[in-house]
Motif scaffolding. Structure first.
Motif, PDB file in Angstrom:
ATOM      1  N   ASP A 464      39.004  27.378  28.355  1.00 46.62           N
ATOM      2  CA  ASP A 464      40.178  26.161  28.833  1.00 46.62           C
ATOM      3  C   ASP A 464      39.603  24.803  28.496  1.00 46.62           C
ATOM      4  N   GLU A 465      39.924  24.259  27.426  1.00 42.63           N
ATOM      5  CA  GLU A 465      39.443  23.037  26.776  1.00 42.63           C
ATOM      6  C   GLU A 465      40.001  21.800  27.454  1.00 42.63           C
ATOM      7  N   ASP A 466      41.082  22.047  28.380  1.00 43.43           N
ATOM      8  CA  ASP A 466      41.741  20.980  29.268  1.00 43.43           C
ATOM      9  C   ASP A 466      40.925  20.833  30.346  1.00 43.43           C
ATOM     10  N   PHE A 467      41.003  21.922  31.087  1.00 44.88           N
ATOM     11  CA  PHE A 467      40.464  21.829  32.690  1.00 44.88           C
ATOM     12  C   PHE A 467      39.313  22.584  33.045  1.00 44.88           C
ATOM     13  N   ASP A 468      38.602  23.423  31.996  1.00 44.39           N
ATOM     14  CA  ASP A 468      37.670  24.422  32.234  1.00 44.39           C
ATOM     15  C   ASP A 468      37.978  25.375  33.311  1.00 44.39           C
ATOM     16  N   ARG A 469      39.054  25.917  33.216  1.00 40.75           N
ATOM     17  CA  ARG A 469      39.585  27.114  33.947  1.00 40.75           C
ATOM     18  C   ARG A 469      38.793  28.149  33.755  1.00 40.75           C
ATOM     19  N   GLY A 470      38.186  28.922  34.918  1.00 39.25           N
ATOM     20  CA  GLY A 470      37.198  29.910  34.639  1.00 39.25           C
ATOM     21  C   GLY A 470      35.885  29.731  34.122  1.00 39.25           C
ATOM     22  N   GLY A 471      35.601  28.701  34.172  1.00 41.70           N
ATOM     23  CA  GLY A 471      34.170  28.026  33.713  1.00 41.70           C
ATOM     24  C   GLY A 471      33.164  28.017  34.612  1.00 41.70           C
ATOM     25  N   ASN A 472      33.300  28.494  36.032  1.00 39.67           N
ATOM     26  CA  ASN A 472      32.339  28.302  37.032  1.00 39.67           C
ATOM     27  C   ASN A 472      32.680  29.701  37.727  1.00 39.67           C
ATOM     28  N   VAL A 473      31.371  29.742  38.651  1.00 37.09           N
ATOM     29  CA  VAL A 473      31.551  31.081  39.459  1.00 37.09           C
ATOM     30  C   VAL A 473      32.327  30.900  40.559  1.00 37.09           C
ATOM     31  N   PHE A 474      33.019  30.026  41.136  1.00 37.95           N
ATOM     32  CA  PHE A 474      33.869  30.044  42.040  1.00 37.95           C
ATOM     33  C   PHE A 474      35.409  30.280  41.574  1.00 37.95           C
ATOM     34  N   ASP A 475      35.474  29.683  40.425  1.00 37.50           N
ATOM     35  CA  ASP A 475      36.794  30.053  39.777  1.00 37.50           C
ATOM     36  C   ASP A 475      37.089  31.725  39.343  1.00 37.50           C
ATOM     37  N   ARG A 476      35.972  32.218  39.085  1.00 32.60           N
ATOM     38  CA  ARG A 476      36.021  33.672  38.362  1.00 32.60           C
ATOM     39  C   ARG A 476      35.951  34.663  39.524  1.00 32.60           C
ATOM     40  N   TYR A 477      35.863  34.142  40.904  1.00 36.39           N
ATOM     41  CA  TYR A 477      35.557  35.081  42.152  1.00 36.39           C
ATOM     42  C   TYR A 477      37.088  35.827  42.158  1.00 36.39           C
ATOM     43  N   TYR A 478      37.998  35.292  42.169  1.00 29.35           N
ATOM     44  CA  TYR A 478      39.361  35.665  42.140  1.00 29.35           C
ATOM     45  C   TYR A 478      40.178  36.040  40.935  1.00 29.35           C
ATOM     46  N   GLY A 479      39.192  35.832  39.770  1.00 29.48           N
ATOM     47  CA  GLY A 479      39.812  36.283  38.553  1.00 29.48           C
ATOM     48  C   GLY A 479      40.085  37.983  38.286  1.00 29.48           C
ATOM     49  N   ASP A 480      40.449  38.250  37.365  1.00 26.81           N
ATOM     50  CA  ASP A 480      40.698  40.033  37.124  1.00 26.81           C
ATOM     51  C   ASP A 480      39.513  40.206  36.092  1.00 26.81           C
ATOM     52  N   VAL A 481      38.759  40.959  36.584  1.00 25.14           N
ATOM     53  CA  VAL A 481      37.626  41.299  35.987  1.00 25.14           C
ATOM     54  C   VAL A 481      37.694  42.314  34.804  1.00 25.14           C
ATOM     55  N   THR A 482      38.908  42.914  34.545  1.00 26.07           N
ATOM     56  CA  THR A 482      39.349  43.680  33.513  1.00 26.07           C
ATOM     57  C   THR A 482      39.888  42.872  32.278  1.00 26.07           C
ATOM     58  N   VAL A 483      40.170  41.531  32.581  1.00 21.18           N
ATOM     59  CA  VAL A 483      40.432  40.816  31.459  1.00 21.18           C
ATOM     60  C   VAL A 483      39.268  39.808  30.993  1.00 21.18           C
ATOM     61  N   LYS A 484      39.371  40.169  29.504  1.00 18.52           N
ATOM     62  CA  LYS A 484      38.236  39.393  28.769  1.00 18.52           C
ATOM     63  C   LYS A 484      38.773  38.522  27.633  1.00 18.52           C
ATOM     64  N   PRO A 485      38.014  37.450  27.316  1.00 15.07           N
ATOM     65  CA  PRO A 485      36.676  37.103  27.505  1.00 15.07           C
ATOM     66  C   PRO A 485      36.407  36.249  28.981  1.00 15.07           C
ATOM     67  N   ASN A 486      37.722  35.744  29.448  1.00 16.78           N
ATOM     68  CA  ASN A 486      37.561  34.843  30.774  1.00 16.78           C
ATOM     69  C   ASN A 486      38.551  35.496  31.684  1.00 16.78           C
ATOM     70  N   PRO A 487      38.196  35.777  33.093  1.00 17.67           N
ATOM     71  CA  PRO A 487      39.217  36.850  33.814  1.00 17.67           C
ATOM     72  C   PRO A 487      40.092  35.746  34.397  1.00 17.67           C
ATOM     73  N   ASN A 488      40.203  34.370  33.930  1.00 14.65           N
ATOM     74  CA  ASN A 488      41.188  33.418  34.649  1.00 14.65           C
ATOM     75  C   ASN A 488      42.056  33.132  33.908  1.00 14.65           C
ATOM     76  N   LEU A 489      42.031  33.484  32.552  1.00 15.08           N
ATOM     77  CA  LEU A 489      42.917  33.217  31.471  1.00 15.08           C
ATOM     78  C   LEU A 489      43.687  34.244  30.734  1.00 15.08           C
ATOM     79  N   ALA A 490      44.819  34.324  30.575  1.00 15.02           N
ATOM     80  CA  ALA A 490      45.559  35.186  29.757  1.00 15.02           C
ATOM     81  C   ALA A 490      47.181  34.599  29.209  1.00 15.02           C
ATOM     82  N   PRO A 491      47.523  35.018  27.972  1.00 16.58           N
ATOM     83  CA  PRO A 491      48.956  34.077  27.676  1.00 16.58           C
ATOM     84  C   PRO A 491      49.853  34.574  28.601  1.00 16.58           C
ATOM     85  N   LEU A 492      51.007  33.764  28.420  1.00 14.12           N
ATOM     86  CA  LEU A 492      52.219  33.715  28.995  1.00 14.12           C
ATOM     87  C   LEU A 492      53.319  34.479  27.870  1.00 14.12           C
TER      88      LEU A 492
END
Length: 583
Positions: A464-492
């Motif tokens: 996420d070049e704007d706000f670095d969503r998923g760029g730290n361990v706290f963000d990723r804790y409630y991300g979806d582990v099955t989504v790659k490469p970033n568990p917090n990011l998916a297209p709408l």
């Protein structure tokens, strides 16, 4: 003895200490005081016991806790002190911070000894993992499940019920480990859901007595355990008994006037009074006086029958200094028809396939970040653009099928046809395209389209070049582990599309009476007001403007209650690592 402003009232019982409030900090103060040989009285404004603690997640932030070693977590007092000191930004004294990080583990150990055990969460990171002294997990602790039968039905009826959002179908309780597995789509997530449903459904003997889940978790487990301990010690608890004012004698707080059974009762307290009645988030007048604008008591996620600042005003009336009154424990909230309070959106924002925008259709925050910063970003963006209150969380059909959002369960449990009719166009909006959805909710269609297109690009690269969503361990804790490469990011990208309004709510205010390391209230000159103690959101937070980790409200509330009880009993707890203060 004088009482300001009213010295009239019948005489009540003489006790050693009056504790105002019945949340975790109040009940800890009462139980600890009783164990140290004092005679406490708990007085509660509301009809039910537990306050905001009963509807909370129940977590406590405890550095260097006893459970870390077996979880493989390494921690040091030096790092904990440095981390909190950095977070507090000079708005809490160093000796008070040291008192917290030294005593928190002792308090947690005491909780276990009175039948309220906790266990650390090894993967739940501190909220600011890039700050010096932070840890990627292990400092937040979750209460062990509590068997409601050990409290009894009478005790259950005295307690404030939990949040419906913390239970499956509003009824089947989940602990934090369950919730994390389910939301992150981790291994065994489906079996966790089925196991809990089966457990509840087959507990027929208990369900013949009550529809409440026998297994209590989170804040319900914490308050139930403390209430059981208080009942075992025969500590009197007066409900429907609001504080009217404090009694003073020769400059010392020596009791209180309590409205009890329809009359004002003067209660003398030989050792002092502990104020533990929450903040002022339910007082619109105080919000207008102290908090950033706009502000509205309706947005808060705390119970509507308390937290109106009565105890803060009472403490100020006898000379207590106020501190950091412009801060709150912020969280975005949604309004669900029929619920008594707005519902906090704590973790769903982290899941991939959603984004948050203002009226221009522009993102302005890391959606997966800590909820206090999220709320502050809403206020700041609204002041800059006029369009972030409310903000809109937008998600697509794939998100809707897989994840919850506020009161909405995934479509496998709550398809659109089963969404209450009253929720459409009041809680949730939908349309076949993003542009049509934007038009329905009053958001700029091109702005929303541009934000969604950027999100799709970020999802492909994982950055996420704007706000670095998923760029730290706290963000990723409630991300979806099955989504790659970033568990917090998916297209709408999958129709239909949905949106919900978010308001800059809170789970309490941070400002209150200024206290020292033993929770004694200070006046404007920094001098102790004898006989007056204050803990929890009644007091100015030891964390300053920050939220160092999950449990940063309840952890300090109970830790300073523990220290206050020791001081009241004539057994003050010394500071051991004075060398850290010299640094």
């Amino acid at each position: 003895m004088s009482n300001k402003p009213d010295s009239r009232g019948s005489e009540g019982p003489n006790v050693d200490v009056i504790i105002v409030g019945s949340g975790a900090g109040a009940l800890m103060a009462a139980v600890r005081a009783a164990d140290l040989g004092l005679k406490p009285l708990v007085v509660e404004k509301a009809a039910l016991i537990g306050g905001t603690s009963a509807i909370s997640g129940g977590g406590i932030w405890i550095p260097c806790n006893d459970d870390q070693a077996q979880a493989g977590v390494r921690d040091t007092l030096e790092d904990a002190f440095r981390y909190v000191r950095t977070c507090a930004k000079g708005l809490a004294s160093d000796d008070r911070i040291l008192a917290y990080v030294e005593t928190a583990r002792l308090m947690a150990r005491y909780l276990g000894s009175i039948g309220v055990p906790y266990r650390c969460m090894p993967l739940y990171a501190d909220y600011y993992p890039s700050l010096p002294g932070a840890r990627p997990g292990g400092r937040t602790m979750d209460p062990a499940d509590f068997d409601a039968a050990s409290l009894g039905l009478e005790g259950l009826t005295q307690m404030r019920p939990g949040n419906p959002g913390q239970a499956l179908f509003g009824r089947i309780n989940l602990n934090s480990f369950d919730a994390h597995t389910i939301l992150s789509q981790g291994p065994g997530s489906v079996s966790v859901v089925l196991k809990n449903i089966l457990r509840y459904a087959t507990d027929l003997r208990w369900r013949l007595k009550t529809s409440k889940d026998r297994r209590m978790t989170g804040g319900q487990a914490l308050v139930a355990g403390l209430l059981r301990a208080a009942r075992q010690r025969q500590i009197p608890i007066w409900v429907d008994s609001p504080l009217q004012s404090l009694l003073t004698q020769e400059g010392r707080v020596a009791g209180a006037v309590i409205r009890h059974s329809g009359q004002d009762v003067r209660v003398v307290a030989k050792r002092g009074v502990v104020l533990a009645a929450g903040g002022f988030e339910r007082s619109q007048d105080m919000r207008e006086q102290y908090l950033p604008k706009p502000t509205d008591a309706r947005w808060t996620a705390t119970p509507p029958d308390g937290n109106t600042g009565d105890a803060i005003r009472a403490g100020a009336a006898v000379g207590g200094a106020l501190h950091i009154m412009d801060l709150s424990w912020g969280v975005p909230t949604v309004n669900v028809p029929g619920e008594e309070k707005f519902r906090g959106v704590f973790v769903e924002r982290s899941l991939p396939g959603c984004l948050v925008v203002n009226a221009l259709g522009q993102r302005f925050v890391d959606e997966s970040g800590p909820y206090p910063e999220f709320q502050q970003a809403m206020i700041a963006n609204h002041q800059a653009t006029g369009g972030a209150i409310p903000a809109w969380i937008v998600f697509d059909g794939r998100f809707r099928a897989r994840y919850p959002m506020g009161p909405l369960l995934p479509t496998s449990l709550m398809p659109d046809r089963k969404v209450p009719q009253a929720w459409w166009d009041s809680v949730v909006w939908t349309a076949p395209t993003l542009e049509a959805l934007a038009t329905r909710i009053g958001v700029d269609p091109q702005g929303l389209r541009n934000s969604a297109d950027r999100m799709a690009a970020f999802a492909r690269t994982g950055k996420d070049e704007d706000f670095d969503r998923g760029g730290n361990v706290f963000d990723r804790y409630y991300g979806d582990v099955t989504v790659k490469p970033n568990p917090n990011l998916a297209p709408l990208s999958q129709a239909p599309f949905y949106a919900m309004q978010l308001w800059p709510g809170d789970i309490g205010t941070k400002g209150g009476l200024l206290t020292d390391r033993d929770a004694r209230v200070l006046d404007a000159q920094g001098v102790v007001i004898p006989g007056l103690y204050c803990v929890g959101n009644n007091s100015a937070s030891v964390m300053g403007p920050a939220y160092p980790g999950a449990g940063s409200t309840l952890g300090p509330a109970m830790t300073f209650a523990y220290r206050a009880a020791s001081h009241l009993a004539g057994q003050p707890l010394p500071l051991e690592r004075l060398d850290l203060l010299a640094g």
